[in-house]
Design a protein around this motif. Structure first.
Motif, PDB file in Angstrom:
ATOM      1  N   UNK A   3       0.890  -1.226  -0.146  1.00  0.00           N
ATOM      2  CA  UNK A   3       0.043  -0.108   0.038  1.00  0.00           C
ATOM      3  C   UNK A   3       1.063   1.221  -0.011  1.00  0.00           C
ATOM      4  N   UNK A   4       1.910   1.204   0.898  1.00  0.00           N
ATOM      5  CA  UNK A   4       2.654   2.489   1.022  1.00  0.00           C
ATOM      6  C   UNK A   4       4.161   2.002   0.610  1.00  0.00           C
ATOM      7  N   UNK A   5       4.717   2.755  -0.291  1.00  0.00           N
ATOM      8  CA  UNK A   5       6.095   2.309  -0.794  1.00  0.00           C
ATOM      9  C   UNK A   5       6.932   3.619  -1.130  1.00  0.00           C
ATOM     10  N   UNK A   6       8.220   3.457  -0.955  1.00  0.00           N
ATOM     11  CA  UNK A   6       9.068   4.826  -1.103  1.00  0.00           C
ATOM     12  C   UNK A   6      10.137   4.121  -2.261  1.00  0.00           C
ATOM     13  N   UNK A 115       8.592  13.066   5.853  1.00  0.00           N
ATOM     14  CA  UNK A 115       7.693  12.973   4.807  1.00  0.00           C
ATOM     15  C   UNK A 115       7.777  11.591   4.176  1.00  0.00           C
ATOM     16  N   UNK A 116       8.684  10.721   4.472  1.00  0.00           N
ATOM     17  CA  UNK A 116       8.773   9.506   3.968  1.00  0.00           C
ATOM     18  C   UNK A 116       7.730   8.263   4.819  1.00  0.00           C
ATOM     19  N   UNK A 117       7.347   8.689   5.899  1.00  0.00           N
ATOM     20  CA  UNK A 117       6.669   8.056   6.786  1.00  0.00           C
ATOM     21  C   UNK A 117       5.150   7.839   6.574  1.00  0.00           C
ATOM     22  N   UNK A 118       4.754   9.009   5.863  1.00  0.00           N
ATOM     23  CA  UNK A 118       3.169   9.256   5.794  1.00  0.00           C
ATOM     24  C   UNK A 118       2.537   8.511   4.614  1.00  0.00           C
ATOM     25  N   UNK A 119       3.007   8.786   3.395  1.00  0.00           N
ATOM     26  CA  UNK A 119       2.503   8.011   2.165  1.00  0.00           C
ATOM     27  C   UNK A 119       3.421   7.792   1.149  1.00  0.00           C
ATOM     28  N   UNK A 120       2.959   7.331   0.254  1.00  0.00           N
ATOM     29  CA  UNK A 120       3.830   6.867  -0.938  1.00  0.00           C
ATOM     30  C   UNK A 120       4.371   7.993  -1.474  1.00  0.00           C
ATOM     31  N   UNK A 135      15.327   2.000   4.249  1.00  0.00           N
ATOM     32  CA  UNK A 135      14.619   0.712   4.034  1.00  0.00           C
ATOM     33  C   UNK A 135      13.590   0.996   3.089  1.00  0.00           C
ATOM     34  N   UNK A 136      13.633   1.896   2.074  1.00  0.00           N
ATOM     35  CA  UNK A 136      12.853   2.272   0.899  1.00  0.00           C
ATOM     36  C   UNK A 136      12.682   1.034   0.211  1.00  0.00           C
ATOM     37  N   UNK A 137      11.663   0.689  -0.478  1.00  0.00           N
ATOM     38  CA  UNK A 137      11.234  -0.402  -1.110  1.00  0.00           C
ATOM     39  C   UNK A 137      11.905  -0.572  -2.226  1.00  0.00           C
ATOM     40  N   UNK A 138      12.164   0.564  -2.912  1.00  0.00           N
ATOM     41  CA  UNK A 138      12.917   0.617  -4.283  1.00  0.00           C
ATOM     42  C   UNK A 138      14.188   1.831  -4.410  1.00  0.00           C
ATOM     43  N   UNK A 139      15.318   1.265  -4.774  1.00  0.00           N
ATOM     44  CA  UNK A 139      16.510   2.275  -5.026  1.00  0.00           C
ATOM     45  C   UNK A 139      16.990   2.130  -6.095  1.00  0.00           C
ATOM     46  N   UNK A 140      17.255   3.384  -6.726  1.00  0.00           N
ATOM     47  CA  UNK A 140      17.703   3.623  -8.114  1.00  0.00           C
ATOM     48  C   UNK A 140      18.691   4.404  -7.954  1.00  0.00           C
TER      49      UNK A 140
END
Ligand code: DC
Length: 218
Positions: A3-6, A115-120, A135-140
């Protein structure tokens, strides 16, 4: 997809991070946080207020009295929209200088983590995957040759009517790469678990699709 991802996007100056992050944010309907703009806003405010570029009481006091937020794509510094004021070559260099100061990083990283805790979100910068959102779900990690990056920035500046030669832009890029990669605090580097995308010779659309493929395939 959760649901929420960074999505954390790091890379050197001019690699196209903000253009790509904006387009990916739009495609996925999530917020985009431009952390470079936050360092630019601080560099701009320090310069305007005559605050020395060193750790000192005046800097602490200034940071204490600073409010930075994003609203509808605008960056707001103490209630004022500063979008274009922070995009000059002078402020680029001031941002690079102030980003080496511990109190500046501490203040901005705290805001960025919140800012990274509240929403995608998709957040771009230099230390997002390695420090801000480990702990971001995706790192580029977005890169391109210094010459290609200088070429892109040179064209942008020309369109805005700024007068810098290609050689000056390339020199600036190399200087900022050096500052960003060699500074003591959270230098620019690729996180071990980041996927590297070298955008040299790629169109914006190709890069956006490459990032979307990474996000959708995991
Ligand atoms: O991405 P940009 O060019 O707008 O960034 C401006 C400066 O801010 C850049 O020289 C490096 C610094 N920066 C940083 O140290 N950490 C970040 N997360 C983002 C930017």
């Amino acid at each position: 997809m959760k649901d929420i991802f960074r999505i954390a996007i790091d890379g050197p100056s001019g690699a196209g991070k903000s253009t790509i992050a904006k387009a990916v944010a739009k495609a996925l309907d999530i917020d985009y946080i431009d952390t470079g703009a936050m360092y630019r806003a601080i560099g701009y405010k320090m310069d305007k207020g005559g605050v020395p570029f060193e750790v000192c009481d005046a800097l602490d006091a200034m940071l204490e009295a600073t409010d930075i937020d994003f609203t509808g794509g605008d960056i707001i510094l103490d209630g004022e929209v500063v979008n274009s004021l922070i995009r000059t070559p002078e402020v680029s260099m001031l941002a690079s200088q102030c980003s080496a100061l511990a109190p500046v990083r501490a203040k901005l990283v705290e805001i960025q983590r919140a800012m990274g805790q509240k929403k995608s979100i998709i957040m771009d910068g230099r230390d997002i995957g390695t420090n801000v959102l480990t702990d971001a779900e995706y790192k580029i990690f977005l890169t391109a040759s210094a010459e290609e990056r200088a070429n892109r920035r040179f064209k942008e500046l020309q369109e805005k009517g700024e007068h810098q030669t290609y050689e000056e832009v390339l020199e600036d890029i190399k200087q900022r790469d050096h500052n960003d990669m060699t500074r003591e605090l959270n230098p620019l580097r690729k996180a071990e678990d980041a996927i590297e995308v070298d955008t040299t010779g790629m169109s914006i659309e190709e890069v956006v699709n490459a990032v979307l493929d990474i996000v959708k395939s995991r």
